[in-house]
Design an enzyme around this catalytic site. Structure first.
Site, PDB file in Angstrom:
ATOM      1  N   CYS A 109     -37.315  23.605 -53.064  1.00  0.00           N
ATOM      2  CA  CYS A 109     -35.930  23.436 -53.540  1.00  0.00           C
ATOM      3  C   CYS A 109     -35.781  22.337 -54.591  1.00  0.00           C
ATOM      4  O   CYS A 109     -34.773  22.291 -55.292  1.00  0.00           O
ATOM      5  CB  CYS A 109     -34.993  23.168 -52.376  1.00  0.00           C
ATOM      6  SG  CYS A 109     -35.035  24.473 -51.157  1.00  0.00           S
ATOM      7  N   HIS A 155     -28.375  19.949 -54.704  1.00  0.00           N
ATOM      8  CA  HIS A 155     -28.981  21.160 -54.148  1.00  0.00           C
ATOM      9  C   HIS A 155     -28.072  21.669 -53.032  1.00  0.00           C
ATOM     10  O   HIS A 155     -27.593  20.891 -52.203  1.00  0.00           O
ATOM     11  CB  HIS A 155     -30.377  20.821 -53.615  1.00  0.00           C
ATOM     12  CG  HIS A 155     -30.992  21.926 -52.824  1.00  0.00           C
ATOM     13  ND1 HIS A 155     -30.958  23.237 -53.234  1.00  0.00           N
ATOM     14  CD2 HIS A 155     -31.638  21.932 -51.615  1.00  0.00           C
ATOM     15  CE1 HIS A 155     -31.555  23.991 -52.330  1.00  0.00           C
ATOM     16  NE2 HIS A 155     -31.970  23.225 -51.340  1.00  0.00           N
ATOM     17  N   ASN A 163     -28.384  28.911 -49.636  1.00  0.00           N
ATOM     18  CA  ASN A 163     -29.413  28.062 -50.249  1.00  0.00           C
ATOM     19  C   ASN A 163     -30.333  28.946 -51.085  1.00  0.00           C
ATOM     20  O   ASN A 163     -31.145  29.695 -50.536  1.00  0.00           O
ATOM     21  CB  ASN A 163     -30.180  27.336 -49.141  1.00  0.00           C
ATOM     22  CG  ASN A 163     -31.315  26.473 -49.668  1.00  0.00           C
ATOM     23  OD1 ASN A 163     -31.669  26.534 -50.840  1.00  0.00           O
ATOM     24  ND2 ASN A 163     -31.900  25.680 -48.791  1.00  0.00           N
TER      25      ASN A 163
HETATM   26  N1  ACO Z   1     -25.947  30.779 -34.955  1.00  0.00           N
HETATM   27  C1  ACO Z   1     -25.475  30.358 -33.748  1.00  0.00           C
HETATM   28  N2  ACO Z   1     -26.029  29.343 -33.063  1.00  0.00           N
HETATM   29  C2  ACO Z   1     -27.090  28.728 -33.611  1.00  0.00           C
HETATM   30  C3  ACO Z   1     -27.629  29.121 -34.860  1.00  0.00           C
HETATM   31  C4  ACO Z   1     -27.007  30.191 -35.534  1.00  0.00           C
HETATM   32  N3  ACO Z   1     -27.449  30.659 -36.720  1.00  0.00           N
HETATM   33  N4  ACO Z   1     -28.679  28.320 -35.145  1.00  0.00           N
HETATM   34  C5  ACO Z   1     -28.793  27.463 -34.129  1.00  0.00           C
HETATM   35  N5  ACO Z   1     -27.836  27.704 -33.196  1.00  0.00           N
HETATM   36  C6  ACO Z   1     -27.599  26.995 -31.951  1.00  0.00           C
HETATM   37  C7  ACO Z   1     -28.864  26.353 -31.414  1.00  0.00           C
HETATM   38  O1  ACO Z   1     -29.603  27.240 -30.619  1.00  0.00           O
HETATM   39  C8  ACO Z   1     -28.299  25.205 -30.620  1.00  0.00           C
HETATM   40  O2  ACO Z   1     -27.834  25.683 -29.371  1.00  0.00           O
HETATM   41  P1  ACO Z   1     -27.989  24.807 -28.029  1.00  0.00           P
HETATM   42  O3  ACO Z   1     -27.147  23.577 -28.278  1.00  0.00           O
HETATM   43  O4  ACO Z   1     -27.456  25.706 -26.971  1.00  0.00           O
HETATM   44  O5  ACO Z   1     -29.446  24.501 -27.929  1.00  0.00           O
HETATM   45  C9  ACO Z   1     -27.064  24.780 -31.411  1.00  0.00           C
HETATM   46  O6  ACO Z   1     -26.707  25.923 -32.205  1.00  0.00           O
HETATM   47  C10 ACO Z   1     -27.327  23.597 -32.329  1.00  0.00           C
HETATM   48  O7  ACO Z   1     -28.541  23.853 -33.057  1.00  0.00           O
HETATM   49  P2  ACO Z   1     -29.096  22.846 -34.123  1.00  0.00           P
HETATM   50  O8  ACO Z   1     -30.401  23.373 -34.655  1.00  0.00           O
HETATM   51  O9  ACO Z   1     -29.078  21.463 -33.555  1.00  0.00           O
HETATM   52  O10 ACO Z   1     -27.973  22.991 -35.239  1.00  0.00           O
HETATM   53  P3  ACO Z   1     -27.751  22.103 -36.503  1.00  0.00           P
HETATM   54  O11 ACO Z   1     -26.375  21.626 -36.507  1.00  0.00           O
HETATM   55  O12 ACO Z   1     -28.855  21.113 -36.703  1.00  0.00           O
HETATM   56  O13 ACO Z   1     -27.854  23.162 -37.684  1.00  0.00           O
HETATM   57  C11 ACO Z   1     -29.309  23.882 -39.419  1.00  0.00           C
HETATM   58  C12 ACO Z   1     -29.067  23.865 -37.926  1.00  0.00           C
HETATM   59  C13 ACO Z   1     -28.128  24.540 -40.115  1.00  0.00           C
HETATM   60  C14 ACO Z   1     -30.584  24.666 -39.686  1.00  0.00           C
HETATM   61  C15 ACO Z   1     -29.434  22.408 -39.912  1.00  0.00           C
HETATM   62  O14 ACO Z   1     -30.363  21.713 -39.130  1.00  0.00           O
HETATM   63  C16 ACO Z   1     -29.853  22.319 -41.351  1.00  0.00           C
HETATM   64  O15 ACO Z   1     -29.145  22.709 -42.260  1.00  0.00           O
HETATM   65  N6  ACO Z   1     -31.044  21.713 -41.615  1.00  0.00           N
HETATM   66  C17 ACO Z   1     -31.522  21.531 -42.971  1.00  0.00           C
HETATM   67  C18 ACO Z   1     -32.125  22.803 -43.429  1.00  0.00           C
HETATM   68  C19 ACO Z   1     -32.399  22.800 -44.896  1.00  0.00           C
HETATM   69  O16 ACO Z   1     -31.716  22.190 -45.663  1.00  0.00           O
HETATM   70  N7  ACO Z   1     -33.431  23.562 -45.252  1.00  0.00           N
HETATM   71  C20 ACO Z   1     -33.748  23.838 -46.580  1.00  0.00           C
HETATM   72  C21 ACO Z   1     -34.510  22.769 -47.235  1.00  0.00           C
HETATM   73  S1  ACO Z   1     -34.694  23.146 -48.872  1.00  0.00           S
HETATM   74  C22 ACO Z   1     -36.113  24.061 -49.105  1.00  0.00           C
HETATM   75  O17 ACO Z   1     -37.084  23.500 -49.535  1.00  0.00           O
HETATM   76  C23 ACO Z   1     -36.133  25.528 -48.830  1.00  0.00           C
END
Ligand code: ACO
Length: 330
Positions: free
Chosen positions: A115, A255, A285
């Site tokens: 990214c 980004h 993204n």
């Molecule tokens: N739909 C519904 N529930 C979900 C989903 C979903 N898509 N994904 C996770 N959950 C649930 C989990 O199972 C968890 O449930 P639990 O509490 O019962 O265990 C709860 O929601 C919270 O999960 P988290 O993983 O803690 O959620 P978080 O708020 O951290 O969001 C996310 C996850 C969106 C992936 C976040 O961590 C994020 O954006 N991280 C950065 C990712 C990123 O930017 N990646 C790209 C980098 S750039 C590149 O190089 C490609």
């Protein structure tokens, strides 16, 4: 020291026609529109057609950027494509684009910084102009990450979208163009975000495919923490490099990975959200394409004007990060 000023003299972007909404995702994975909107800010994303690959999206964005710069393809000296989803392992997607647009005088290569790729390409390309080796460089961020996404995995499947953005780099009047930059990497975090199989470490086999090792694997929580920390830091370093302060920024084009990461970067810099360009709601993204698409939209809408100080900043797999402070000139 070479005093040549280099900046963006043309922009273009392209996103595929097909829209996949959060409601569509509810049909194929265990998720909800409400969860995705609240936790990421994404409402929908674009998905490439079956006959569209990364080079096709890149070519369309490149043609628009050339038109915007009022240049012919033959005037381009170098093409750099930043992508994590190339057409093939080799040849470089940049070579395919070079042939498509008939940039017969251009060298061509790809950059892999996920990214952060577009900013790595922008900063690399600008050096060729600064040294006097080349006059016009075409840099493109293009992705079809939908091809590497496990649509049944709710941890990654809702995040990514396809698209491309391109910029023509050239000499700018004194005081305009790229004023300061920052590039960084921490390979210690390589495991946090990767496509494990299909390379030389784990070549594609029936087993790697059955185990879905050819799809994106991510530790979302750790990537999130890294992103929140690094986004503010990299922008502040680039500002220092440019002898400017956060209060000098007219627009931040971050980004587009997660609206909460964007909010946190704005807060760290003390910037109101009106000064931050956001389109994650429409495209998700798009990795290396996200910054040039957002920049193109902000310039074409008339928001970014000549003389504005524009901060571009990104982070990604590698781990990598990058930013660039530009005094806009167009
Ligand atoms: N739909 C519904 N529930 C979900 C989903 C979903 N898509 N994904 C996770 N959950 C649930 C989990 O199972 C968890 O449930 P639990 O509490 O019962 O265990 C709860 O929601 C919270 O999960 P988290 O993983 O803690 O959620 P978080 O708020 O951290 O969001 C996310 C996850 C969106 C992936 C976040 O961590 C994020 O954006 N991280 C950065 C990712 C990123 O930017 N990646 C790209 C980098 S750039 C590149 O190089 C490609």
């Amino acid at each position: 020291m070479n005093k040549k000023c280099v900046g963006i003299i043309g922009l273009g972007s392209y996103v595929p026609q097909k829209i996949m909404t959060n409601k569509d995702l509810e049909q194929i994975m265990d998720t909800s529109d409400q969860w995705i909107v609240e936790r990421t800010g994404i409402h929908e994303r674009r998905v490439a057609a079956a006959n569209e690959s990364t080079s096709d999206l890149a070519t369309k964005a490149a043609r628009k950027a050339l038109e915007d710069a009022k240049l012919s393809a033959a005037e381009i000296d170098l093409i750099i494509v930043a992508t994590a989803s190339p057409d093939m392992t080799f040849p470089a997607t940049a070579c395919v684009v070079q042939d498509n647009i008939k940039a017969i005088n251009a060298a061509a290569f790809d950059i892999s910084a996920v990214c952060s790729g577009f900013l790595y390409a922008l900063i690399t390309g600008s050096q060729f102009i600064k040294t006097g080796m080349y006059r016009k460089v075409l840099v493109i961020g293009a992705e079809t990450l939908s091809r590497f996404t496990d649509w049944s995995d709710r941890n990654t499947g809702m995040l990514f979208g396809d698209g491309a953005g391109a910029a023509v780099l050239g000499e700018t009047p004194e005081g305009y163009g790229i004023l300061g930059v920052d590039l960084g990497a921490d390979g210690g975090g390589a495991e946090l975000l990767k496509i494990p199989a299909g390379g030389s470490r784990h070549p594609a086999t029936n087993e790697t495919i059955l185990q879905k090792q050819h799809f994106i694997h991510m530790n979302g929580n750790e990537v999130f923490k890294f992103a929140v920390k690094v986004m503010g830091e990299t922008i502040l370093k680039a500002l220092k490099n440019a002898n400017l302060a956060a209060s000098d920024i007219t627009y931040l084009v971050p980004h587009q990975a997660n609206i909460r990461i964007i909010h946190s970067a704005a807060k760290r810099l003390g910037m109101p959200m009106e000064k931050v360009v956001v389109n994650i709601n429409k495209y998700g993204n798009t990795s290396a394409a996200s910054i040039p698409i957002a920049l193109d939209e902000a310039v074409k809408s008339g928001a970014i004007q000549s003389g504005d100080i524009v901060a571009l900043a990104g982070f990604g797999g590698g781990l990598t990060w990058a930013s660039s402070i530009i005094k806009w000139c167009k």
